[in-house]
Design an enzyme around this catalytic site. Structure first.
Site: not given
Ligand code: ADP
Length: 168
Positions: A17, A41, A90, A128
């Site tokens: 992120h 959730k 990703r 996450s």
């Molecule tokens: P997650 O729980 O899968 O980490 P989130 O809902 O918190 O996902 O993610 C928010 C945004 O960040 C989404 O657009 C997701 O595709 C992107 N994202 C999450 N992890 C990564 C990563 N490792 N690299 C690039 N983008 C990411």
């Protein structure tokens, strides 16, 4: 002023992120990182705590603001006068759902564009969920989350494991 929104659950914020935040903040005058609240959730952290962890992790970026919302993203963007939604991609597996969301958001708010940033190859594996698994097994989190929040994640995992232990 060009304003973009980077929405997500951020439970908790990861280095993946943070990489997107850094790169997107360089593209716009202002980047609003928004914790989208999904009431169904139950997360590791409350939305307020996720905001606090994000603020700690992004303090050095002058044009990044952290917020949370339980509105529809299209409505939130309109209220905040943002015209761009930033999403990190990703893998191909992210693509289908994200494109669907982008089309819906533009239907709801025709001025809203979604821009996708390809994940840095270092972080394509990171989510996450993976962070929570690593924390559960006591792995060193320094490679997964911003250093400012490593202790908070470890601490919360100990609390959660303690509670589960007592209940079980
Ligand atoms: P997650 O729980 O899968 O980490 P989130 O809902 O918190 O996902 O993610 C928010 C945004 O960040 C989404 O657009 C997701 O595709 C992107 N994202 C999450 N992890 C990564 C990563 N490792 N690299 C690039 N983008 C990411």
């Amino acid at each position: 002023m060009s304003i973009a929104i980077y929405p997500g659950s951020f439970d908790p914020v990861t280095l993946g992120h943070l990489n997107i935040i850094k790169r997107a903040s360089a593209c716009f005058d202002k980047l609003i990182v928004c914790v989208m609240v999904n009431s169904k959730k139950h997360g590791m952290f409350t939305p307020e705590e996720r905001v606090e962890l994000l603020r700690r992790s992004t303090a050095r970026f002058q044009n990044v603001e952290v917020d949370f919302s339980n509105e529809l993203l299209a409505a939130y963007a309109k209220r905040r006068r943002a015209h761009v939604v930033v999403k990190g991609l990703r893998a191909v597996s992210d693509f289908e759902q994200e494109v669907q969301m982008a089309v819906i958001n533009r239907k709801l708010n025709p001025r809203l564009e979604t821009m996708f940033l390809a994940s840095s190859e270092k972080y394509t594996y990171l989510s996450s969920t993976i962070v929570k698994e690593m924390a559960r097994y006591g792995a060193d989190l320094a490679d997964f989350v911003p250093r400012e929040i490593v202790d908070a994640v470890n601490q919360r995992m100990r609390e959660l494991e303690g509670t589960e232990g007592k209940e079980g």
